[in-house]
Design a protein around this motif. Structure first.
Motif, short mmCIF file in Angstrom:
data_model
loop_
_atom_site.label_atom_id
_atom_site.label_comp_id
_atom_site.label_asym_id
_atom_site.label_seq_id
_atom_site.Cartn_x
_atom_site.Cartn_y
_atom_site.Cartn_z
N VAL A 52 0.96 -1.16 -0.03
CA VAL A 52 0.15 0.22 0.05
C VAL A 52 1.03 1.16 -0.03
CG1 VAL A 52 -1.89 1.37 1.30
CG2 VAL A 52 -1.99 -1.06 1.11
N LYS A 53 0.52 2.13 -1.03
CA LYS A 53 1.24 3.38 -1.10
C LYS A 53 2.87 3.10 -1.65
CE LYS A 53 -1.49 5.97 2.01
NZ LYS A 53 -1.76 6.93 3.03
N ASP A 54 3.14 1.92 -1.94
CA ASP A 54 4.62 1.53 -2.28
C ASP A 54 4.48 1.27 -3.86
OD1 ASP A 54 5.42 0.12 0.82
OD2 ASP A 54 6.03 2.17 0.01
N THR A 55 4.93 2.04 -4.67
CA THR A 55 5.02 1.78 -6.08
C THR A 55 6.09 2.19 -6.58
OG1 THR A 55 3.98 4.08 -6.76
CG2 THR A 55 2.47 2.56 -6.23
N ASP A 56 6.50 1.81 -7.91
CA ASP A 56 7.77 2.14 -8.64
C ASP A 56 7.57 1.97 -10.12
OD1 ASP A 56 11.31 1.42 -7.96
OD2 ASP A 56 10.29 3.06 -8.96
N LYS A 57 8.41 2.49 -10.93
CA LYS A 57 8.12 2.45 -12.60
C LYS A 57 8.62 1.26 -13.11
CE LYS A 57 8.85 7.60 -12.60
NZ LYS A 57 9.70 8.67 -13.16
N GLY A 58 7.98 1.14 -14.05
CA GLY A 58 8.38 -0.22 -15.08
C GLY A 58 9.13 0.51 -16.03
N GLU A 59 9.23 -0.63 -17.22
CA GLU A 59 10.17 -0.05 -18.40
C GLU A 59 9.49 1.09 -19.24
OE1 GLU A 59 9.39 -4.40 -20.37
OE2 GLU A 59 10.47 -3.02 -21.66
N VAL A 60 8.03 0.90 -19.35
CA VAL A 60 7.30 1.98 -20.08
C VAL A 60 6.31 2.72 -19.35
CG1 VAL A 60 7.50 0.59 -22.15
CG2 VAL A 60 5.56 0.20 -20.61
N SER A 61 7.20 3.62 -18.52
CA SER A 61 6.29 4.16 -17.41
C SER A 61 5.90 5.77 -17.72
CB SER A 61 6.93 4.42 -16.03
OG SER A 61 8.10 5.11 -16.29
N ASP A 62 6.53 6.29 -18.94
CA ASP A 62 6.26 7.88 -19.22
C ASP A 62 4.67 7.96 -19.84
OD1 ASP A 62 9.46 8.22 -20.92
OD2 ASP A 62 8.76 8.35 -18.60
N GLY A 63 4.05 8.98 -19.26
CA GLY A 63 2.77 9.30 -19.46
C GLY A 63 1.74 8.69 -18.59
N TYR A 64 2.09 7.76 -17.62
CA TYR A 64 1.32 7.06 -16.60
C TYR A 64 1.75 7.28 -15.22
CZ TYR A 64 0.90 3.91 -20.85
OH TYR A 64 0.52 3.38 -21.92
N SER A 65 0.62 7.17 -14.48
CA SER A 65 0.88 7.29 -13.14
C SER A 65 0.03 6.27 -12.32
CB SER A 65 0.60 8.62 -12.22
OG SER A 65 -0.77 9.00 -12.57
N VAL A 66 0.26 6.02 -11.23
CA VAL A 66 -0.49 4.81 -10.29
C VAL A 66 -0.85 5.12 -9.15
CG1 VAL A 66 0.23 2.88 -11.78
CG2 VAL A 66 1.52 3.48 -9.76
N SER A 67 -1.76 4.59 -8.32
CA SER A 67 -1.86 5.00 -6.91
C SER A 67 -2.45 3.63 -6.33
CB SER A 67 -2.83 6.08 -6.70
OG SER A 67 -4.15 6.02 -7.30
N ARG A 68 -2.01 3.36 -5.00
CA ARG A 68 -2.65 2.12 -4.33
C ARG A 68 -2.60 2.78 -3.04
NH1 ARG A 68 0.10 -3.86 -3.70
NH2 ARG A 68 -1.73 -4.92 -3.22
N SER A 69 -3.89 2.74 -2.81
CA SER A 69 -4.31 3.47 -1.49
C SER A 69 -4.80 2.23 -0.37
CB SER A 69 -5.64 4.66 -1.37
OG SER A 69 -6.59 3.85 -2.07
N LYS A 70 -5.23 1.23 -0.94
CA LYS A 70 -5.48 0.03 -0.19
C LYS A 70 -5.04 -1.13 -0.84
CE LYS A 70 -10.20 0.56 -1.47
NZ LYS A 70 -11.85 0.67 -0.93
N THR A 71 -4.79 -2.26 -0.26
CA THR A 71 -4.48 -3.67 -0.88
C THR A 71 -5.09 -4.01 -2.10
OG1 THR A 71 -3.70 -4.55 1.41
CG2 THR A 71 -4.02 -6.01 -0.38
#
Lengths: 114, 113
Positions: A52-71
């Motif tokens: 939760v709240k721990d995210t990181d980029k992969g190989e094609v992340s430009d133009g994308y964002s993510v969120s994880r507020s719960k499992t």
């Protein structure tokens, strides 16, 4: 109920608009991933989450964002959609029998940017 | 450039024939997995191999992990129309701690009656 649900299943959007795709899991898996699948490229990692709240980029992340507020939920946002982001997007989870023992995938979201 | 190269890209065979799909890399993997994907659906895990030289059998499917853990093969005996699908190999690199997988581009298998 399916272990992983992606919504929407299909979406058509206009260039320049923001788009959010949702992945919901009932597996209680710690790890979640967003991939895109394009002909000739296979599956490519966009972003991933290791908690939760721990995210990181992969190989094609430009133009994308993510969120994880719960499992259970992992959201993928295209900040300003472009035609090159037309693709099929898959969410996957891991952590059941072991981190390196395979993914469970959702059924995908087919996104068309016009 | 794909880290994992699959061959062939496309395979069309008659029911009852045998087939082999290959997955090759210059990198070492801590584990390698095979998935099958049908149109409009996500990939479904078939098997995971983790030990160099390992052979696993799943009914008519035989999976092998290379001794050096850089390559794998999938062999289907007496293929049936239900085996039709996109077969994907995927590997977890030894340096990775977060379960990130590298996927091959896939082999499309078509089995006709």
């Amino acid at each position: 109920d399916a272990g992983i649900t992606q919504s929407p299943r299909h979406k058509v959007t206009e260039t320049g608009t923001p788009v959010t795709l949702r992945c919901h899991q009932t597996e209680n898996h710690r790890y979640m991933y967003w991939y895109r699948q394009d002909p000739g490229h296979g599956l490519r990692l966009i972003h991933y989450s290791y908690g939760v709240k721990d995210t990181d980029k992969g190989e094609v992340s430009d133009g994308y964002s993510v969120s994880r507020s719960k499992t259970e939920d992992f959201l993928l946002t295209l900040e300003s959609a472009t035609s090159s982001q037309t693709s099929v997007y898959f969410c996957a989870t891991a952590g059941g029998t072991g981190l390196f023992y395979g993914y469970t995938f959702g059924s995908g979201t087919r996104l068309t940017v016009v | 450039t794909q880290l994992l190269e699959q061959s062939p890209q496309f395979l069309s065979i008659q029911e009852g024939e045998n087939l082999t799909v290959y997955c090759n890399s210059s990198s070492v993997f801590s584990s390698l997995q095979w998935y099958r994907q049908e149109p409009g659906e996500g990939p479904v895990l078939l098997v995971t191999v983790v030990t160099g030289g390992e052979v696993k059998k799943l009914k008519r499917l035989t999976f092998q992990f290379g001794d050096a853990r850089k390559d794998s093969s999938l062999h289907i005996t007496a293929a049936q129309p239900g085996d039709t699908g996109l077969y994907l190999c995927a590997g977890a690199q030894t340096t990775d701690s977060w379960g990130k997988l590298q996927f091959g581009a896939g082999t499309q298998v078509v089995v006709t009656p």
